[in-house]
Design an enzyme around this catalytic site. Sequence first.
Site, mmCIF file in Angstrom:
data_model
loop_
_atom_site.group_PDB
_atom_site.id
_atom_site.type_symbol
_atom_site.label_atom_id
_atom_site.label_comp_id
_atom_site.label_asym_id
_atom_site.label_seq_id
_atom_site.Cartn_x
_atom_site.Cartn_y
_atom_site.Cartn_z
ATOM 1 N N ASN A 164 0.808 -1.230 0.000
ATOM 2 C CA ASN A 164 0.000 0.000 0.000
ATOM 3 C C ASN A 164 0.842 1.280 0.000
ATOM 4 O O ASN A 164 0.408 2.309 -0.499
ATOM 5 C CB ASN A 164 -1.035 -0.003 1.131
ATOM 6 C CG ASN A 164 -0.415 -0.121 2.503
ATOM 7 O OD1 ASN A 164 0.724 -0.565 2.665
ATOM 8 N ND2 ASN A 164 -1.158 0.272 3.518
ATOM 9 N N GLU A 265 4.636 -3.733 12.478
ATOM 10 C CA GLU A 265 3.568 -2.735 12.365
ATOM 11 C C GLU A 265 2.438 -3.465 11.660
ATOM 12 O O GLU A 265 2.517 -3.755 10.473
ATOM 13 C CB GLU A 265 4.083 -1.527 11.577
ATOM 14 C CG GLU A 265 3.172 -0.330 11.702
ATOM 15 C CD GLU A 265 2.317 -0.166 10.474
ATOM 16 O OE1 GLU A 265 1.119 -0.545 10.558
ATOM 17 O OE2 GLU A 265 2.808 0.324 9.458
ATOM 18 N N CYS A 299 -3.137 1.457 6.725
ATOM 19 C CA CYS A 299 -3.334 0.813 8.037
ATOM 20 C C CYS A 299 -3.813 1.804 9.089
ATOM 21 O O CYS A 299 -4.330 1.401 10.124
ATOM 22 C CB CYS A 299 -2.065 0.103 8.482
ATOM 23 S SG CYS A 299 -0.589 1.047 8.156
ATOM 24 N N GLU A 474 8.500 3.325 14.477
ATOM 25 C CA GLU A 474 9.253 3.700 13.285
ATOM 26 C C GLU A 474 9.235 5.207 13.117
ATOM 27 O O GLU A 474 8.316 5.881 13.580
ATOM 28 C CB GLU A 474 8.662 3.021 12.040
ATOM 29 C CG GLU A 474 8.834 1.515 12.084
ATOM 30 C CD GLU A 474 8.380 0.814 10.813
ATOM 31 O OE1 GLU A 474 8.990 -0.216 10.493
ATOM 32 O OE2 GLU A 474 7.436 1.291 10.154
#
Length: 494
Positions: A164, A265, A299, A474
């Site tokens: 994505n 993640e 997400c 991150e």
Amino acid sequence: PGPAAVRRGSWALPAALVRRGGLVGGRWVETAAAFPVQDPASGEELGRVADCGPAEAREAVRAAHEAGAAWGRLPAKERSLRLRRWYELMLENKEELARIITAENGKPLKEAQGEILYSASFLEWFAEEARRVYGDVIPASAKDRRILALKQPVGVAAIITPWNFPSAMITRKVGAALAAGCTVVVKPAEDTPLSALALGELANQAGIPAGVYNVVPCSRQQTPAVGEVLCTDPLVAKISFTGSTATGKILLKHAAGTVKRVSMELGGHAPFIVFDSANVDRAVAGALASKYRNSGQTCVCTNRFLVQKGIHDKFVEKFAKAIERELHVGSGFDAKTTQGPLINEKAVEKVERHINDAVSQGASIVTGGKRHSLGKNFFEPTLLSNVSTKMLCTQEETFGPLAPVIKFDTEAEAIAIANAANVGLAGYFYSQDPAQIWRVAEQLEVGMVGVNEGIISSVESPFGGVKQSGLGREGSKYGIDEYLEIKYVCFGGL
């Protein structure tokens, strides 16, 4: 395998950046088999890419391991300059890189251009952070000794990324890893390998040494075997994965065998709460941005809207009008498109399944609700009202252009619904009551909260979730810590 241009009507892929082979130890490698990369808008084949298997994955790990000692010993300033050069090359090639994303992922070109700027900014950020990996001198309990804490690179990092954000999900991990002195093996998503390979071409041009950045593209069929190699090879010290919670759990099990460092993640299920005190127009603008970016395939995009009863009807009415007025479905290469295709037909079927389930339980379609006439991967931006927490769309992440609205009564009820999920990546809410803002921000069980804001990602901010949304962070000053070990050194006999 040399570059090859792909031309489709008004657009062409940049021949200089389109690579078909894997990148192992600084060399482009062919494999016996190749797999097709398709344009999700037309279904046409963009080309075939080397289908790497376990053998190539192991070779890439060895190449990364062999390059690691020299890269880790380079002065931080030298690593910083190479990352900085890579960042500059991304900016010089931003239009070409964006075209590659739109071709293989389908997102509108304007969004792809935004992703490249975001993606490059991680290389810039971590180029700067490379020079700030500070240790400590700790006061000792005995006068004849000194205590030092050093930070050192963990070693080879396996980087497994989703389709994505095919560029940004790589640089967010790789920038931190390389800044810390680690080397990497990247396994990009099978739908979008061209972006990872284009980054490899630019890494070579930037003077990133051979073996520091390796890419092993592979088909869906080879993915489990390649993933297993990357998670079990004893030369790999660290795994960083972005993707579904289910896949993350499989990788964690594999990593347990050799007790690797892991950052994950994983899936989200973001609530977007609109309280009676909210500025409704701002909430609608935030809802539109949060839900429909990348056609709902992020997400952190909203998965369920919770709207307080006092402004519920007004919000739904304004949201529906905004969807109809501002969203345009089409090819990502069409300038007016805001909603490109979904990544594949399976994604479309999930959206349909969620809508059919909700309607069968009494939900109403306010706007949209069906496939778009443009083609099998296109879906109308959809808004549902009269939604309950028993419906699939409020229990699972849809990952598509569907906005279900639940009406709630009290603040406590909204927080209970929001926190009922076993994942917690992002959450959003709109309120103009300062006391409520503090209460809700602290009580939402998510790693990231947007208050009166629908787009929250930036390089400076720590990105990550709680519960089953993952481990570690991150970006930000914390992102580099995931690739560093702390070594305690005790000097005695002084």
